[in-house]
Each structure stands twice: as C-alpha cells, then as structure tokens.
Enzyme design. Structure first.
Site, short mmCIF file in Angstrom:
data_model
loop_
_atom_site.label_atom_id
_atom_site.label_comp_id
_atom_site.label_asym_id
_atom_site.label_seq_id
_atom_site.Cartn_x
_atom_site.Cartn_y
_atom_site.Cartn_z
N CYS A 299 -4.07 24.63 30.14
CA CYS A 299 -3.80 24.41 31.56
C CYS A 299 -2.90 25.49 32.13
O CYS A 299 -3.20 26.08 33.16
CB CYS A 299 -3.15 23.05 31.77
SG CYS A 299 -4.29 21.74 31.43
N HIS A 300 -1.78 25.72 31.48
CA HIS A 300 -0.84 26.69 32.05
C HIS A 300 -0.33 27.67 31.00
O HIS A 300 0.70 28.30 31.18
CB HIS A 300 0.32 25.98 32.74
CG HIS A 300 -0.15 24.95 33.73
ND1 HIS A 300 -0.21 23.62 33.44
CD2 HIS A 300 -0.62 25.09 34.99
CE1 HIS A 300 -0.70 22.98 34.49
NE2 HIS A 300 -0.96 23.84 35.43
N GLY A 301 -1.05 27.75 29.86
CA GLY A 301 -0.79 28.81 28.90
C GLY A 301 0.46 28.69 28.05
O GLY A 301 1.20 29.66 27.89
#
Lengths: 412, 187
Positions: free
Chosen positions: B151-153
């Site tokens: 999702c956001h690494g």
C-alpha cells in the site's frame, strides 16, 4: 430575507394560507422574485446542478436500500442481485455510483468558481464556511457509500481510512476499535456505515438549506465582484435564471447519461468487483478520484501522524480562507497576479489528484511533497501577501458598465 | 411584575453577588446544581449510545484460536484468521534466523531484538497487519527478505521488524502459547 417582499396573494385560499403559513410567499420571494445579478455566467449554474444531484442521490439511494443487505456475507451478493435481477436495478445503481462522481465534478467546479471570483469574501464568509461543511459531509457520505458493496477496495479503503484515526496518540487504538465495533473492519463496521450513509445525505440537505439562506441574505456574488444595486443591476430569478440553470443542467445531464449508458465503470475500480477478503490486500489501494488529492498529501509526509494531520489540515485551511485572503477586490478579473496563482493552484490540485492514484514511491513521492508544500503555501503565504502587494486593475462603476461596453465592441 | 422587572432584579442581584450578597449566591447555586444534574443525566444517557459501538460480546467471545502447525515445513508460512485479522505463522529457515539475530539494534527504527519477538527461534508468529495504515504485507518480499506492504511501501525484515518506509512500528506479536510442540493458541 433582505429584499423587499413583493408577493400579493390573489385568491381567497392563498390569502387564508398567507395568514397562517406564508409558504407561498416564501417560495415567491426566494425562488421566483429573488433578485439576481444580471451578469451571472455559466459558472454560476452549478448550485442548481448540485441541488439536482443531491435529490437524485437521495432518491436512487432510497431505492437501492430497498434491495441491499448490509451484512458481510450477503452485501456483495445483494449488489450483484441488484445489477442482475432487480428491474432496472443496473440503471439505478449506475445512476447512484456515477451520480456520486458527477456530484463531486460539480462541487469542485462550484468551489473553484468561488475561489476565482472571491465569493468567500465579506459579507459571504458564513456562506463559504457552510459550503466547506457540506463538502466534508459529502466526502464522509461518499466514503461510507463506497464501503457498502463490500468488494476488495471497499474493505481495504475502509481499513486505511479508519486506521488514520489510529495515528492519534494514546487513544488512537481505542478510537479505532470503537469505529469498527470489532478488532478489524467487519460486520459491525458495515452495519454502522450503512446507517450513517443513509443519515448523512439528510444532514447535507439541512446544511444546504442554511447555505441557501446565507446566500439569499447578501445575494449572489457575480463575475465582476462588485456589489449589485438592486433595481438596475438585478433580474428576478424566474424566468431568467431558472431557464439558464435548466439549460446548463440539461447539458450536464447529457454527460451524466453518457457515463451511465456508455462507460458506467470508468470512474470505479475493477478490484471492487472482487468480494472482500480480509486476508489479502490488493496490490495497489486507491480511493475514488475525488479523494486522491488528499490521499497524495497523506502519503507525501513520511511520518504517520503528521501525514494524517496534513491531510485534515488541507481541508480545514479552507475554513479560514475568508480571512487568509487579504485583498479587498473580489473577482480575479481585476487581480492579474492572483489570476495566475489561481490557475497554478488548479493545476497543483489536479496534479496531486493524479499523484494520489500512482504508487507511493520514487519520483512520485518527491513531486507530491513539492506540490503539498505549494498547496499550503498558496493559502498561507500567497493569499495573505498578494492581497497586500498586488496592484489591482480599476473596478467598473456598475454591473452594467462592462456588459454594455462589451456589447458596443461586439456591435462595431 | 413584567419580564423586564425580573431581568432587572436579576441584574441587581448578580451585582450584589460580586459584593458577596447572600440571596444571589443561593440562586447561583441552584442554577449550577440544576445544570450539573442535567449534564450528569445527559452523560448517563449518552454513554450507552456511545458504548454500543465498541466490540460486542459475540466479537469478544471469538478472541482466541488454536492452530495445528505440524504441517508447516521449514521455509513455509501459513496465515490464520484471529479477531478478523490475519496472523502470520512462519517456520523460519536457518538463514532467516541468523540474519534476524545478526541485525544490530541501531539499524532499527523500532529497536527490538529478535529474541524478544519469538518463543522458539524457528517459529515467528505475528499479526499480519502493517503498522502504517493496516494493509496486509506480502511475505518474502521487499529489501530485507521479510515482508513488504504494497500500500505505502513499508519493508519488514525476517523478524517482522520495520526497516524502511512509513510504518512506525514492528509487526505486532500477539499473545500466544505453545500448547504442544505442534499446537499453539493465539489470544
């Protein structure tokens, strides 16, 4: 309301009514005879378009709620049931889903129109603030609604958004479980989101009444931005603006119909046609397009709590806009520098919206950070300073002046 | 007596209150007592309306699960559902254990030794929810051979500790016990 009452009841029944509940008088003064600046352009027709969409969303929503089941085991199936079995269910659901998107298209045009022509300035501060409240309620309503089909994006979007509240120090965890009614997004969550999704549109309708009330006290702003003097500068709302709004609405509905009938899933996400699975996250989670600018701001900040703070601040800063803009001149027509900053700001918002749909890595994050900084700088630095330094062009003496001189130019 | 007379008298008495007049003190007391009584009543009615949204008895009743892990070979993981959340149970390889133990604490945003996160070195048990915004990380991916949240690494290592990305904390280790060598209970 501020203008003079001109209603005279003509029949015995209307006289009898007028002495008991003067509702006809109210409608006459606020819909038919409401004095409206005579120079409004088509950017002013979106208030009417928004009213149409609020009503349309409520009607299609009530119908969908007759067939939808808010239960984790049945929700996804009941939406497919609406699409396949319910008579015209596909039409009503597509009208509702695309209606939400076009509602936001219209509200963004409406907001940017207000920004361009300075409609938030004295004496319309409360009108503007009520508008921001409506916008917040719309975002909450749209978010709750997107969870209801219980697809993969529904659940994981809900998970990401509710987890934002987990960033609050100390009480975050408790708040999150309270929002969920469970230890994760589950049946209790779906049930309450359905309940709230049904409630909020009626709250929006209530605030819309206040918004229109706050509009009708000072009257409309206009493209020139100078105050309209009653008699020579205004026209009765009906038939002049009922027809103009009606024409604009018709054009907008053609766009609406095009989406419904030719590309109903253009603004949706294919992952939401996969049933929710709490054990597998989709590779790439994106909110609906109308929330992506704020999502880009959230992800641009490397710290969890600060990211959440920045995202909410991006919306809350709008409440203070009437006081952040120090310029006395309303319309950007007479503010050559502000006009350029306005279009830069529009471009920044669109770019942030696009970045919000891209993966959060590499160059995307760097650009998102720069644009986030610009977003805030526009409100907190550009707006206050520009009002003090900018040399504005001379304002016309009356609303008629620019119209008449343009007319002469056209005739010669 | 008209309304305005009463208002005037009130005004006069409030004026006296500042001088320590007794009558107005009594009236102030009644006002405050009434308002407090009302506030307690409102709070008493509001609490059930607020608390009904918290996890209910049927949710809390399902708060523990037992799992048979005999079939999980070295290098394999299973995901089980506990409280609606995924729990990763990984049978770690020798290399994974070594690399997790060898990582100096100074390299970690949320410093925690591998030892503090496990009961038996070969079994790693943790809640498979990214501590950023709650996505489920993918196993054996990312820069540290552990988990990676798409999702956001966020990158986690072979002990489930955060190494890179926006997540602030290591993957949560739930309460669990080994009932036998091949059975654990979570919760």
């Amino acid at each position: 309301m501020s203008h003079k009452n001109t209603y005279v009841p003509k029949t015995g029944i209307s006289r009898w009514m007028d002495e008991r509940l003067p509702i006809i008088r109210f409608a006459h003064d606020n819909i038919l005879d409401y004095p409206t600046p005579k120079n409004l352009n088509y950017w002013w027709t979106f208030g009417g378009i928004l009213s149409f969409f609020l009503v349309s969303q409520i009607i299609t929503g009530i119908v969908l709620a007759m067939h939808y089941v808010p239960n984790v085991d049945l929700a996804f199936g009941s939406v497919e049931h609406i699409m396949r079995d319910v008579n015209y269910g596909w039409l009503i659901r597509y009208a509702h889903a695309n209606g939400a998107s076009l509602f936001f298209v219209a509200v963004y045009i409406h907001i940017f129109r207000g920004l361009y022509y300075g409609s938030y300035k004295e004496p319309r501060e409360i009108l503007w603030i009520l508008g921001v409240v409506i916008y917040l309620l719309m975002m909450a309503t749209a978010f709750f609604g997107y969870v209801l089909p219980w697809g993969q994006m529904s659940v994981w979007g809900a998970t990401v958004i509710t987890n934002l509240f987990g960033a609050v120090p100390f009480i975050g965890e408790a708040v999150r479980e309270w929002l969920w009614g469970d230890f994760s997004v589950g049946n209790a969550t779906l049930n309450r989101f359905f309940s709230l999704h049904y409630l909020l549109p009626f709250m929006i309708a209530g605030v819309v009444v206040l918004h229109i009330w706050a509009l009708h006290v000072p009257g409309n702003n206009n493209p020139v931005g100078i105050t309209a003097r009653r008699d020579q500068d205004t026209l009765p709302f009906h038939p002049y603006y009922t027809l103009k709004d009606g024409f604009a609405l018709t054009l907008f509905l053609i766009l609406f119909a095009w989406f419904i009938f030719f590309d109903p899933n253009a603004m949706g996400h294919p992952d939401n046609y996969a049933e929710a699975n709490p054990l597998v996250t989709p590779e790439h989670i994106v909110p609906e397009w109308y929330l992506t600018p704020f999502y880009a701001i959230l992800r641009a900040i490397p710290d969890k709590l600060m990211g959440v703070v920045a995202m909410f601040a991006a919306i809350l800063v709008l409440f203070f806009l009437p006081w952040l803009d120090t310029s006395k001149v309303r319309s950007a027509r007479f503010r050559p520098l502000y006009r350029q900053f306005f279009f830069i700001f529009v471009a920044v918002c669109i770019a942030l919206g696009w970045l919000g749909t891209q993966p959060a890595e590499g160059i995307y994050v760097t650009v998102a950070r720069l644009l986030t900084a610009w977003y805030f700088a526009h409100f907190l630095i550009v707006m206050p300073l520009l009002g003090m330094w900018e040399k504005t062009s001379p304002l016309p003496e009356s609303l008629s002046k620019p119209v008449l001189s343009e007319g002469e130019r056209g005739a010669s | 007596m008209s309304q305005s007379d009463i208002a005037d008298r009130d005004g006069m008495q409030n004026g006296q209150a500042q001088d320590g007049g007794e009558e107005s003190t009594r009236r102030d007391f009644i006002y405050i007592a009434t308002a407090s009584f009302g506030a307690v009543g409102v709070a008493g009615v509001a609490w059930p309306l607020i608390d009904q949204m918290n996890p209910d008895a049927s949710v809390r009743a399902l708060a523990a699960v037992e799992i048979d892990i005999s079939a999980v070979e070295v290098g394999q993981s299973i995901t089980v559902k506990w409280r609606g959340k995924p729990v990763f149970i990984r049978h770690r390889t020798e290399e994974e254990i070594t690399s997790a133990e060898a990582t100096p604490l100074s390299d970690l945003p949320d410093p925690q030794s591998d030892e503090a996160r496990i009961q038996r070195p070969e079994w790693l048990v943790m809640v498979g929810i990214c501590t950023h915004l709650g996505c489920v990380p993918l196993g054996q991916r990312g820069d540290y051979g552990g988990w990676f949240c798409p999702c956001h690494g966020s990158h986690y290592d072979t002990s489930g500790r955060i190494r890179k990305g926006p997540a602030p904390l290591n993957l949560e280790v739930p309460d669990y016990v080994f009932l036998t060598d091949t059975r654990i209970r979570i919760g």
